[in-house]
Design a protein around this motif. Structure first.
Motif, PDB file in Angstrom:
ATOM      1  N   UNK A  15       0.860  -1.191   0.000  1.00 33.76           N
ATOM      2  CA  UNK A  15       0.000   0.000   0.000  1.00 33.76           C
ATOM      3  C   UNK A  15       0.890   1.232   0.000  1.00 33.76           C
ATOM      4  N   UNK A  16       0.466   2.274  -0.708  1.00 32.31           N
ATOM      5  CA  UNK A  16       1.238   3.517  -0.710  1.00 32.31           C
ATOM      6  C   UNK A  16       0.312   4.710  -0.874  1.00 32.31           C
ATOM      7  N   UNK A  17       0.798   5.841  -0.423  1.00 36.38           N
ATOM      8  CA  UNK A  17       0.079   7.110  -0.571  1.00 36.38           C
ATOM      9  C   UNK A  17       0.976   8.052  -1.364  1.00 36.38           C
ATOM     10  N   UNK A  18       0.423   8.682  -2.404  1.00 39.44           N
ATOM     11  CA  UNK A  18       1.199   9.546  -3.315  1.00 39.44           C
ATOM     12  C   UNK A  18       0.449  10.857  -3.505  1.00 39.44           C
ATOM     13  N   UNK A  19       1.153  11.978  -3.380  1.00 35.48           N
ATOM     14  CA  UNK A  19       0.483  13.284  -3.465  1.00 35.48           C
ATOM     15  C   UNK A  19       0.554  13.919  -4.857  1.00 35.48           C
ATOM     16  N   UNK A  20       0.942  13.122  -5.852  1.00 31.39           N
ATOM     17  CA  UNK A  20       1.054  13.653  -7.209  1.00 31.39           C
ATOM     18  C   UNK A  20       2.472  14.040  -7.571  1.00 31.39           C
ATOM     19  N   UNK A  21       3.318  14.181  -6.549  1.00 28.74           N
ATOM     20  CA  UNK A  21       4.723  14.515  -6.774  1.00 28.74           C
ATOM     21  C   UNK A  21       5.675  13.476  -6.183  1.00 28.74           C
ATOM     22  N   UNK A  22       5.277  12.875  -5.071  1.00 29.58           N
ATOM     23  CA  UNK A  22       6.160  11.911  -4.429  1.00 29.58           C
ATOM     24  C   UNK A  22       5.358  10.934  -3.574  1.00 29.58           C
ATOM     25  N   UNK A 178       4.273   1.847  -4.070  1.00 23.80           N
ATOM     26  CA  UNK A 178       4.859   3.157  -4.313  1.00 23.80           C
ATOM     27  C   UNK A 178       5.177   3.355  -5.780  1.00 23.80           C
ATOM     28  N   UNK A 179       5.772   2.332  -6.411  1.00 19.45           N
ATOM     29  CA  UNK A 179       6.080   2.410  -7.839  1.00 19.45           C
ATOM     30  C   UNK A 179       4.799   2.456  -8.658  1.00 19.45           C
ATOM     31  N   UNK A 180       3.804   1.690  -8.240  1.00 19.44           N
ATOM     32  CA  UNK A 180       2.517   1.679  -8.949  1.00 19.44           C
ATOM     33  C   UNK A 180       1.871   3.066  -8.885  1.00 19.44           C
ATOM     34  N   UNK A 181       1.907   3.688  -7.700  1.00 22.56           N
ATOM     35  CA  UNK A 181       1.331   5.021  -7.531  1.00 22.56           C
ATOM     36  C   UNK A 181       2.104   6.059  -8.333  1.00 22.56           C
ATOM     37  N   UNK A 182       3.420   5.932  -8.343  1.00 25.38           N
ATOM     38  CA  UNK A 182       4.257   6.872  -9.091  1.00 25.38           C
ATOM     39  C   UNK A 182       3.956   6.794 -10.588  1.00 25.38           C
ATOM     40  N   UNK A 183       3.793   5.573 -11.083  1.00 25.13           N
ATOM     41  CA  UNK A 183       3.459   5.381 -12.495  1.00 25.13           C
ATOM     42  C   UNK A 183       2.079   5.939 -12.806  1.00 25.13           C
ATOM     43  N   UNK A 184       1.118   5.678 -11.933  1.00 18.64           N
ATOM     44  CA  UNK A 184      -0.243   6.186 -12.133  1.00 18.64           C
ATOM     45  C   UNK A 184      -0.270   7.707 -12.127  1.00 18.64           C
ATOM     46  N   UNK A 185       0.457   8.314 -11.190  1.00 23.75           N
ATOM     47  CA  UNK A 185       0.492   9.775 -11.106  1.00 23.75           C
ATOM     48  C   UNK A 185       1.063  10.384 -12.375  1.00 23.75           C
ATOM     49  N   UNK A 186       2.119   9.776 -12.908  1.00 22.20           N
ATOM     50  CA  UNK A 186       2.732  10.283 -14.139  1.00 22.20           C
ATOM     51  C   UNK A 186       1.772  10.166 -15.317  1.00 22.20           C
ATOM     52  N   UNK A 187       1.063   9.041 -15.390  1.00 23.20           N
ATOM     53  CA  UNK A 187       0.115   8.838 -16.486  1.00 23.20           C
ATOM     54  C   UNK A 187      -1.064   9.809 -16.385  1.00 23.20           C
ATOM     55  N   UNK A 188      -1.577  10.007 -15.190  1.00 23.44           N
ATOM     56  CA  UNK A 188      -2.692  10.931 -15.006  1.00 23.44           C
ATOM     57  C   UNK A 188      -2.269  12.362 -15.310  1.00 23.44           C
TER      58      UNK A 188
END
Length: 219
Positions: A15-22, A178-188
């Motif tokens: 599980x991870x939490x991502x704010x759109x930047x990190x 964390x990697x999944x969230x980072x990838x999703x944030x970049x795509x969005x």
């Protein structure tokens, strides 16, 4: 934007939490038999570590596999429940893509996870962001000519390193939310459409109705 990402498609409950930047906080526990027990406490732990509340989450990112039926559905049902309760969108991402992104590789490579039954879930990538083939499930021996000497990432590649001869032991073995969230944030952020949270099972579940099953109805 505050993304809550989770994945239970592999033995890693993450599980991870991502704010759109990190990535603000991340939890990962490897236990193939306790997805249901570990997932919600991990969500609570990540929110507490980041100092954020669940109602601040603006979208859910769920790893959709491929993975075993029982483990995978734990994450997807939880993601759907959070989405409905918070009235926020739920997006899916291929779990292999998360591992690929975590590898950071810039050359062609493959990702392989353990599919049990002496098989692997795998896909080929151009780089850490670009998947070239649809996820598949195969016996390693059947794809040996396609993966021999090619850089390879993941628990499946490590398990069958006599076939995946280019296995990268310095790359992540298990999924990272964390990697999944980072990838999703970049795509969005790039305006890409993320797929729906539909599971990639690739094969039938182990439990099936017996072939000679007879339905007994009262007279």
């Amino acid at each position: 934007m505050l993304l809550l990402a989770l994945d239970t498609a592999t033995p890693a409950v993450t599980v991870a939490l991502h704010d759109g930047e990190r990535v603000l906080a991340e939890s990962r526990q490897v236990d193939a038999r306790r997805h249901g027990e570990l997932l919600l406490p991990a969500v609570d732990r990540v929110l507490a570590e980041a100092g954020r509340k669940l109602d601040e989450v603006s979208a859910i990112i769920a790893g959709v596999g491929p993975g075993p039926y029982t483990g995978l559905r734990v994450g997807l049902v939880t993601a759907a429940t959070f989405g409905a309760a918070l009235d926020v969108p739920v997006h899916g991402l291929c779990s292999l893509d998360g591992l690929a992104h975590a590898s950071g590789l810039t050359e062609p490579f493959v990702v392989a996870t353990d599919a049990r039954r002496k098989e692997v879930y795998w896909a080929r990538y151009k780089d850490a962001r670009t998947r070239l083939t649809e996820p598949a499930v195969d016996r390693p021996a059947d794809i040996a000519d396609q993966v021999a000497g090619v850089p390879a990432v993941g628990a499946g590649a490590l398990l069958y390193d006599s076939v995946f001869t280019g296995v990268r032991r310095d790359a992540p073995e298990h999924q990272s939310a964390g990697a999944l969230a980072e990838l999703a944030a970049a795509k969005l952020a790039a305006g890409e459409q993320l797929p729906p949270p539909q599971p990639l099972y690739l094969r039938r579940p182990d439990a099936q109705v017996p072939a000679n099953y007879k339905v007994v109805t009262p007279k």
